[in-house]
Write a protein that holds these residues in place. Sequence first.
Motif, PDB file in Angstrom:
ATOM      1  N   ARG A   1     -11.713   4.016   0.387  1.00  0.00           N
ATOM      2  CA  ARG A   1     -10.906   5.107  -0.141  1.00  0.00           C
ATOM      3  C   ARG A   1     -10.376   4.682  -1.513  1.00  0.00           C
ATOM      4  O   ARG A   1      -9.612   3.725  -1.616  1.00  0.00           O
ATOM      5  CB  ARG A   1      -9.771   5.431   0.832  1.00  0.00           C
ATOM      6  CG  ARG A   1     -10.325   5.763   2.224  1.00  0.00           C
ATOM      7  CD  ARG A   1      -9.276   6.015   3.263  1.00  0.00           C
ATOM      8  NE  ARG A   1      -9.883   6.189   4.574  1.00  0.00           N
ATOM      9  CZ  ARG A   1      -9.195   6.517   5.680  1.00  0.00           C
ATOM     10  NH1 ARG A   1      -7.886   6.732   5.613  1.00  0.00           N
ATOM     11  NH2 ARG A   1      -9.837   6.638   6.838  1.00  0.00           N
ATOM     12  N   TYR A   2     -10.810   5.397  -2.537  1.00  0.00           N
ATOM     13  CA  TYR A   2     -10.515   4.999  -3.909  1.00  0.00           C
ATOM     14  C   TYR A   2      -9.178   5.585  -4.363  1.00  0.00           C
ATOM     15  O   TYR A   2      -8.873   6.750  -4.112  1.00  0.00           O
ATOM     16  CB  TYR A   2     -11.644   5.427  -4.832  1.00  0.00           C
ATOM     17  CG  TYR A   2     -12.943   4.721  -4.516  1.00  0.00           C
ATOM     18  CD1 TYR A   2     -13.109   3.370  -4.802  1.00  0.00           C
ATOM     19  CD2 TYR A   2     -13.991   5.398  -3.883  1.00  0.00           C
ATOM     20  CE1 TYR A   2     -14.274   2.706  -4.493  1.00  0.00           C
ATOM     21  CE2 TYR A   2     -15.169   4.745  -3.579  1.00  0.00           C
ATOM     22  CZ  TYR A   2     -15.307   3.398  -3.885  1.00  0.00           C
ATOM     23  OH  TYR A   2     -16.473   2.739  -3.566  1.00  0.00           O
ATOM     24  N   ILE A   3      -8.398   4.739  -5.031  1.00  0.00           N
ATOM     25  CA  ILE A   3      -7.063   5.127  -5.492  1.00  0.00           C
ATOM     26  C   ILE A   3      -6.991   5.006  -7.002  1.00  0.00           C
ATOM     27  O   ILE A   3      -7.791   4.306  -7.630  1.00  0.00           O
ATOM     28  CB  ILE A   3      -5.964   4.261  -4.830  1.00  0.00           C
ATOM     29  CG1 ILE A   3      -6.204   2.769  -5.084  1.00  0.00           C
ATOM     30  CG2 ILE A   3      -5.869   4.560  -3.341  1.00  0.00           C
ATOM     31  CD1 ILE A   3      -5.130   1.855  -4.509  1.00  0.00           C
ATOM     32  N   SER A   4      -6.021   5.679  -7.586  1.00  0.00           N
ATOM     33  CA  SER A   4      -5.829   5.624  -9.039  1.00  0.00           C
ATOM     34  C   SER A   4      -4.362   5.848  -9.360  1.00  0.00           C
ATOM     35  O   SER A   4      -3.519   6.022  -8.453  1.00  0.00           O
ATOM     36  CB  SER A   4      -6.717   6.658  -9.741  1.00  0.00           C
ATOM     37  OG  SER A   4      -6.452   7.956  -9.253  1.00  0.00           O
ATOM     38  N   GLU A   5      -4.045   5.834 -10.643  1.00  0.00           N
ATOM     39  CA  GLU A   5      -2.670   5.936 -11.147  1.00  0.00           C
ATOM     40  C   GLU A   5      -1.903   7.080 -10.494  1.00  0.00           C
ATOM     41  O   GLU A   5      -2.393   8.205 -10.383  1.00  0.00           O
ATOM     42  CB  GLU A   5      -2.726   6.134 -12.660  1.00  0.00           C
ATOM     43  CG  GLU A   5      -1.384   6.313 -13.341  1.00  0.00           C
ATOM     44  CD  GLU A   5      -0.654   5.005 -13.613  1.00  0.00           C
ATOM     45  OE1 GLU A   5       0.427   5.055 -14.218  1.00  0.00           O
ATOM     46  OE2 GLU A   5      -1.178   3.943 -13.243  1.00  0.00           O
ATOM     47  N   ASP A   6      -0.681   6.765 -10.041  1.00  0.00           N
ATOM     48  CA  ASP A   6       0.276   7.718  -9.476  1.00  0.00           C
ATOM     49  C   ASP A   6      -0.081   8.213  -8.078  1.00  0.00           C
ATOM     50  O   ASP A   6       0.647   9.046  -7.517  1.00  0.00           O
ATOM     51  CB  ASP A   6       0.481   8.930 -10.392  1.00  0.00           C
ATOM     52  CG  ASP A   6       1.213   8.574 -11.674  1.00  0.00           C
ATOM     53  OD1 ASP A   6       2.006   7.613 -11.646  1.00  0.00           O
ATOM     54  OD2 ASP A   6       0.988   9.249 -12.696  1.00  0.00           O
ATOM     55  N   ASP A   7      -1.172   7.725  -7.491  1.00  0.00           N
ATOM     56  CA  ASP A   7      -1.444   8.080  -6.093  1.00  0.00           C
ATOM     57  C   ASP A   7      -0.344   7.524  -5.202  1.00  0.00           C
ATOM     58  O   ASP A   7       0.324   6.534  -5.535  1.00  0.00           O
ATOM     59  CB  ASP A   7      -2.792   7.508  -5.643  1.00  0.00           C
ATOM     60  CG  ASP A   7      -3.971   8.323  -6.129  1.00  0.00           C
ATOM     61  OD1 ASP A   7      -3.738   9.396  -6.710  1.00  0.00           O
ATOM     62  OD2 ASP A   7      -5.116   7.891  -5.925  1.00  0.00           O
ATOM     63  N   LYS A   8      -0.173   8.157  -4.056  1.00  0.00           N
ATOM     64  CA  LYS A   8       0.770   7.664  -3.057  1.00  0.00           C
ATOM     65  C   LYS A   8      -0.022   7.088  -1.895  1.00  0.00           C
ATOM     66  O   LYS A   8      -0.968   7.698  -1.407  1.00  0.00           O
ATOM     67  CB  LYS A   8       1.682   8.799  -2.572  1.00  0.00           C
ATOM     68  CG  LYS A   8       2.747   8.350  -1.571  1.00  0.00           C
ATOM     69  CD  LYS A   8       3.806   9.426  -1.371  1.00  0.00           C
ATOM     70  CE  LYS A   8       3.248  10.650  -0.685  1.00  0.00           C
ATOM     71  NZ  LYS A   8       4.307  11.649  -0.362  1.00  0.00           N
ATOM     72  N   ILE A   9       0.386   5.898  -1.463  1.00  0.00           N
ATOM     73  CA  ILE A   9      -0.289   5.234  -0.358  1.00  0.00           C
ATOM     74  C   ILE A   9       0.779   4.664   0.569  1.00  0.00           C
ATOM     75  O   ILE A   9       1.822   4.192   0.111  1.00  0.00           O
ATOM     76  CB  ILE A   9      -1.243   4.134  -0.878  1.00  0.00           C
ATOM     77  CG1 ILE A   9      -2.060   3.540   0.250  1.00  0.00           C
ATOM     78  CG2 ILE A   9      -0.502   3.048  -1.646  1.00  0.00           C
ATOM     79  CD1 ILE A   9      -3.202   2.650  -0.254  1.00  0.00           C
ATOM     80  N   TYR A  10       0.521   4.732   1.861  1.00  0.00           N
ATOM     81  CA  TYR A  10       1.520   4.274   2.830  1.00  0.00           C
ATOM     82  C   TYR A  10       1.262   2.817   3.215  1.00  0.00           C
ATOM     83  O   TYR A  10       0.137   2.424   3.524  1.00  0.00           O
ATOM     84  CB  TYR A  10       1.505   5.168   4.065  1.00  0.00           C
ATOM     85  CG  TYR A  10       2.206   6.486   3.811  1.00  0.00           C
ATOM     86  CD1 TYR A  10       3.554   6.651   4.126  1.00  0.00           C
ATOM     87  CD2 TYR A  10       1.538   7.548   3.211  1.00  0.00           C
ATOM     88  CE1 TYR A  10       4.215   7.841   3.860  1.00  0.00           C
ATOM     89  CE2 TYR A  10       2.183   8.744   2.938  1.00  0.00           C
ATOM     90  CZ  TYR A  10       3.520   8.877   3.267  1.00  0.00           C
ATOM     91  OH  TYR A  10       4.172  10.051   2.999  1.00  0.00           O
ATOM     92  N   ILE A  11       2.340   2.058   3.179  1.00  0.00           N
ATOM     93  CA  ILE A  11       2.302   0.632   3.529  1.00  0.00           C
ATOM     94  C   ILE A  11       3.386   0.397   4.577  1.00  0.00           C
ATOM     95  O   ILE A  11       4.571   0.626   4.307  1.00  0.00           O
ATOM     96  CB  ILE A  11       2.543  -0.255   2.294  1.00  0.00           C
ATOM     97  CG1 ILE A  11       1.450  -0.014   1.245  1.00  0.00           C
ATOM     98  CG2 ILE A  11       2.594  -1.726   2.690  1.00  0.00           C
ATOM     99  CD1 ILE A  11       1.673  -0.764  -0.057  1.00  0.00           C
ATOM    100  N   GLY A  12       2.981  -0.028   5.763  1.00  0.00           N
ATOM    101  CA  GLY A  12       3.945  -0.202   6.846  1.00  0.00           C
ATOM    102  C   GLY A  12       4.672   1.088   7.185  1.00  0.00           C
ATOM    103  O   GLY A  12       5.812   1.070   7.645  1.00  0.00           O
ATOM    104  N   GLY A  13       4.027   2.214   6.910  1.00  0.00           N
ATOM    105  CA  GLY A  13       4.615   3.507   7.205  1.00  0.00           C
ATOM    106  C   GLY A  13       5.450   4.103   6.095  1.00  0.00           C
ATOM    107  O   GLY A  13       5.895   5.248   6.207  1.00  0.00           O
ATOM    108  N   LEU A  14       5.685   3.362   5.002  1.00  0.00           N
ATOM    109  CA  LEU A  14       6.501   3.851   3.890  1.00  0.00           C
ATOM    110  C   LEU A  14       5.629   4.185   2.686  1.00  0.00           C
ATOM    111  O   LEU A  14       4.615   3.512   2.447  1.00  0.00           O
ATOM    112  CB  LEU A  14       7.547   2.809   3.489  1.00  0.00           C
ATOM    113  CG  LEU A  14       8.622   2.478   4.528  1.00  0.00           C
ATOM    114  CD1 LEU A  14       9.522   1.359   4.017  1.00  0.00           C
ATOM    115  CD2 LEU A  14       9.448   3.713   4.864  1.00  0.00           C
TER     116      LEU A  14
END
Length: 297
Positions: free
Chosen positions: A121-134
């Motif tokens: 799953r490719y990500i880029s600037e300003d994307d939101k991604i969840y880490i440990g549910g946050l």
Amino acid sequence: MVVYAVLGETATLIDTGNPGEKSFYQLKSLLKEHKLKLTDFDHMIVTHMHTDHAGGVGMIQQEAGLPVYVHKLAEPVITGGESEFHRTNEFFNKFIKQCGADPFIHQHDRKYKEEIWRDVRYISEDDKIYIGGLPYKVLYVPGHSQTDVLLMNEQEGITFVGDHIIPELAVNAFIEPPVPGAIHRPFPLIQYRESLRKSREKRLGKCFSGHGKPFSKHIELIDKRLAQQDARCMQIRGILADGAKSVFEISQGVYPHLKGAIVFLGLSQIQGHLDLMEARNEVMKKEHDSINYYGLI
């Protein structure tokens, strides 16, 4: 290097360690000490595509089937297979020759090994991604590599910085080939300085680096790194005071201890600083017998 297991409502793995069984089983053993196993994680995130951070993805996916998040510029490496491997090798062979060094001595002997990543799953600037549910915000910071990202949660005051900032050492902005279809390579040190200034303006809070201990006060550290780079440019000016030299000759003057394949580390550092000095109109490049020579203006 450091792999982070971030626990909350879910569990997220940040970076994956080196390739091979030794690193993989070390990771599993460390997780077991904390009563964790790979199948406990929701996904993994690769902060950048250097092998000590991305090398474990394949084996982790074979065991646990975790999706992997990585910057979109990693796609050519992940999907390009053997042709992309050879394109990259040819670039480095040519680069080393242009520096005035010998690829047979100063280039790593890399062999192609097929590795298939699944559910990328490719990500880029300003994307939101969840880490440990946050939720964490993606900040794209090229320089050390073309795929570096910071994972930032300003509300919690936590940022995973990968190798963008390391307190214990000055990060190398590595020379890399142009993206497929492009003609010109990136100018990584110029990019890195722009990325440092960009992250300097953010409230990073407590920073978790890919090497060494967590740290804060990132502004002071960034200012120190920028000053060190300027000082290196001054050192190069001194070396060029008696005439134009190749990148290899300058590198040997700055890093006389580097031998064999690790000479590339010095070539990359010096070329990056020469790119910066050329952009500042401090040096001029001339080619002779397919070798680039730099002299003061």
